[in-house]
Design an enzyme around this catalytic site. Structure first.
Site, PDB file in Angstrom:
ATOM      1  N   LYS A  68       0.847  -1.194   0.000  1.00  0.00           N
ATOM      2  CA  LYS A  68       0.000   0.000   0.000  1.00  0.00           C
ATOM      3  C   LYS A  68       0.882   1.244   0.000  1.00  0.00           C
ATOM      4  O   LYS A  68       1.889   1.292   0.716  1.00  0.00           O
ATOM      5  CB  LYS A  68      -0.906  -0.041   1.245  1.00  0.00           C
ATOM      6  CG  LYS A  68      -1.959   1.054   1.304  1.00  0.00           C
ATOM      7  CD  LYS A  68      -2.828   0.895   2.565  1.00  0.00           C
ATOM      8  CE  LYS A  68      -3.929   1.932   2.652  1.00  0.00           C
ATOM      9  NZ  LYS A  68      -4.747   1.789   3.882  1.00  0.00           N
ATOM     10  N   SER A  84      -9.633   1.998   3.045  1.00  0.00           N
ATOM     11  CA  SER A  84      -8.748   2.722   2.151  1.00  0.00           C
ATOM     12  C   SER A  84      -7.765   1.826   1.394  1.00  0.00           C
ATOM     13  O   SER A  84      -7.178   2.274   0.417  1.00  0.00           O
ATOM     14  CB  SER A  84      -7.968   3.767   2.941  1.00  0.00           C
ATOM     15  OG  SER A  84      -7.119   3.140   3.886  1.00  0.00           O
ATOM     16  N   SER A  88      -9.887  -0.298   7.191  1.00  0.00           N
ATOM     17  CA  SER A  88      -9.295  -0.112   5.863  1.00  0.00           C
ATOM     18  C   SER A  88      -8.640  -1.348   5.253  1.00  0.00           C
ATOM     19  O   SER A  88      -8.280  -1.323   4.076  1.00  0.00           O
ATOM     20  CB  SER A  88      -8.271   1.023   5.893  1.00  0.00           C
ATOM     21  OG  SER A  88      -8.915   2.263   5.884  1.00  0.00           O
TER      22      SER A  88
END
Lengths: 98, 484
Positions: free
Chosen positions: B77, B152, B176
């Site tokens: 990420k 996210s 997330s």
């Protein structure tokens, strides 16, 4: 209800600026979010301690030992503008006030 | 490489036996990304050259027989810093940020021989539930390109779900990892707060953020967690506790396991079709010898407002560092130092990030601190106590991960409060610092549903045990997303 003036004040604390139209939009949205948050008033929290972290550690110590760090040139790699090994910034005093 | 049919163990076996080299695997993975990512848009940057170099080094040194990640490409990420690979947190303010160090988790992956194949999309600074708040691109759900991948960690989830990589790292502040895993029909694992070092994770809400994994299989998650978990001197909030082998209980029967199902997790706002899947899952766990009992977590409904105050307050403080001076975006034509700060931040941050900075600054400001930040911190205590009371009598809590399946792109992005309510089932876990996972639990209207499993602090192994038993009873992974 939060006012547009309060939102403008918070923006100045947060070092943000908004157009007039955005200021109105943020005022409406913050009012809506704060409406949701007001639910918390229903909860009785008398004598309830505040939780700020969940791992319950305090004063974590480690030996204070000097270690080699990255060279200055490396540390300054992401600086937008620099002179030699110094970070360059605009004048602190507003030029227009000169 | 067909990642739909290959677990980490199988990859490792092929690499170890010499049927496959890490360089071949990286080439195949890069080719797969080239083919799939134009549709899914999971990656912000593909680290092709770096990955090839890393793979060559692993091949030259030999695959580590004891390390299942050795030679395997993994996606990261883009709020986790990677030395020499631009790390943006999906923000314009960090568009050109080239970190000079690796996050602890990145160091640990590299030491295990894993290959950093690229950086995945996210909501700017991990603030969001749909990945629509990225400054750069809109990631699609692997099952339906008109729907959000969740957020996210939407890029990491979509990359795994679409078969681009076998595993990816994400971060979870209010759901997330788990919510995008649920939306994409994969396994998402958020460890206990303090289990994994946050050093090098771009801070959003420091008391809630935790790095974890996105994988297709439960065991793969345990194997990645084995590598990234542990104490770190550079993150003083990490636990100084030994790291068990998280695969140790996988395969063990769950007979006698005491499982709680909070009634609030099947209540108002939860799609009845999603609730049905969770009831079916509960029945399956009972059929395997566990008991499932209805319990109550009475403060659940207050988790979202408490979270938005706490997370936004911490964010407003953490994001003060973005001032246009030392790194990151600096506005043009600025005449004084105040201008540098205000214009760089105003032009560099996106709308949701500004909204949260504003909410956080307001909550911490004079006159409002007691009514907002302090009150939220007290409610956080009550939410934690709710969990403690249940865990006095039960080993595990289950429920849905999300109230609905993935929603349409654009459906909620203009309405912050509706978007925030989507996280109602994941947020309580972060407030209490607990470990939790989302595992595939079937489909509603062709879209995946996630079963959430919540454990006691540092009881990750129990979650893996039950998740693996549940996975073995079902064949949800046999259904492969085609996009549409």
């Amino acid at each position: 209800m939060i006012s547009k003036d309060s939102v403008a004040h918070v923006a100045s604390l947060a070092k943000l600026q908004f157009s007039e139209a955005d200021l109105e939009k943020y005022t409406d949205q913050l009012a809506e979010i704060l409406d949701m948050v007001e639910q918390l008033e229903q909860v009785s929290t008398k004598d309830v301690p505040v939780t700020t972290q969940s791992i319950h550690l305090e004063n974590v110590m480690r030996p204070d030992v000097a270690k080699p760090a990255e060279p200055v040139t490396e540390l300054l790699k992401n600086v937008p503008t620099k002179k030699g090994t110094l970070i360059q910034v605009p004048a602190i005093i507003d030029k227009e006030d000169d | 490489m067909d990642y739909f049919k290959t677990s980490l163990d199988q990859l490792h076996e092929q690499l170890r036996a010499g049927q496959l080299t890490s360089q071949q695997l990286v080439d195949e993975t890069l080719a797969g990304i080239d083919k799939i990512d134009p549709n899914v848009a999971a990656f912000l940057a593909v680290n092709a050259d770096g990955a090839k170099k890393q793979a060559a080094a692993v091949d030259a040194a030999g695959i580590d027989a004891d390390q299942p990640l050795s030679g395997v490409p993994i996606a990261i990420k883009d709020n986790i810093v990677t030395k020499g690979v631009v790390t943006t947190a999906a923000s314009k303010i960090l568009a050109n940020f080239n970190p000079i160090y690796n996050a602890t988790v990145v160091e640990k992956l590299a030491a295990a021989g894993a290959i950093n194949v690229g950086k995945t999309n996210l909501d700017e600074f991990a603030m969001g539930s749909s990945t629509e708040n990225s400054a750069f691109k809109t990631t699609k759900n692997a099952w339906d390109y008109t729907r959000v991948p969740g957020g996210s960690s939407g890029g990491s989830a979509a990359a795994v779900a679409a078969g681009e990589v076998v595993a990816a790292l994400g971060s979870d502040t209010g759901g997330s990892i788990r919510q995008p895993a649920a939306f994409n029909g994969i396994v998402g694992f958020k460890p206990t707060y303090g289990r994994v070092s946050r050093w090098g994770l771009i801070a959003f809400s420091s008391s809630l953020d935790q790095i974890g994994t996105l994988t297709r299989n439960v065991k793969d998650a345990a194997q990645v967690l084995n590598v990234i978990a542990g104490h770190d001197e550079r993150d003083s909030t990490t636990a100084d506790k030994p790291v068990p082998d998280y695969t140790e209980k996988i395969g063990q029967a769950i007979k006698g396991m005491k499982i709680a199902l909070p009634k609030e997790y099947l209540g108002k706002g939860v799609d009845p079709a999603v609730a049905d899947k969770i009831k079916t899952a509960a029945k399956q766990l009972e059929d395997m010898g566990a008991t499932v009992t209805e319990v109550s977590l009475p403060h659940t409904q207050y988790a979202v407002p408490a979270y938005y105050i706490i997370a936004s307050s911490e964010a407003s403080s953490n994001l003060q560092r973005f001032d246009g001076i030392r790194y990151g975006f600096r506005a043009k034509d600025v005449h004084n130092i105040e201008d540098v700060y205000v214009r760089s931040r105003s032009e560099g941050f996106g709308p949701e990030v500004k909204r949260r900075i504003m909410l956080g600054t307001f909550s911490l400001s004079a006159g409002f601190y007691d009514a907002y930040f302090k009150k939220a911190g007290q409610v956080r205590t009550l939410i934690t106590r709710d969990f403690e009371a249940v865990f006095n009598d039960y080993d595990l809590i289950i429920g849905p991960t999300t109230p609905t399946v993935a929603f349409k792109i654009g459906e909620k992005v203009t309405d912050p409060v509706t978007m925030y309510m989507n996280d109602i089932l994941t947020i309580p876990v972060n407030l209490a610092g607990l470990p939790a996972a989302s595992v595939p639990a079937g489909f509603v209207d062709g879209m995946p549903v996630g079963l959430q499993l919540i454990g006691k602090p540092f009881a990750e192994s129990t979650i893996f045990q039950v998740a693996a038993a549940f996975e073995a009873q079902n064949d949800y992974l046999a259904q492969i997303p085609g996009g549409k």
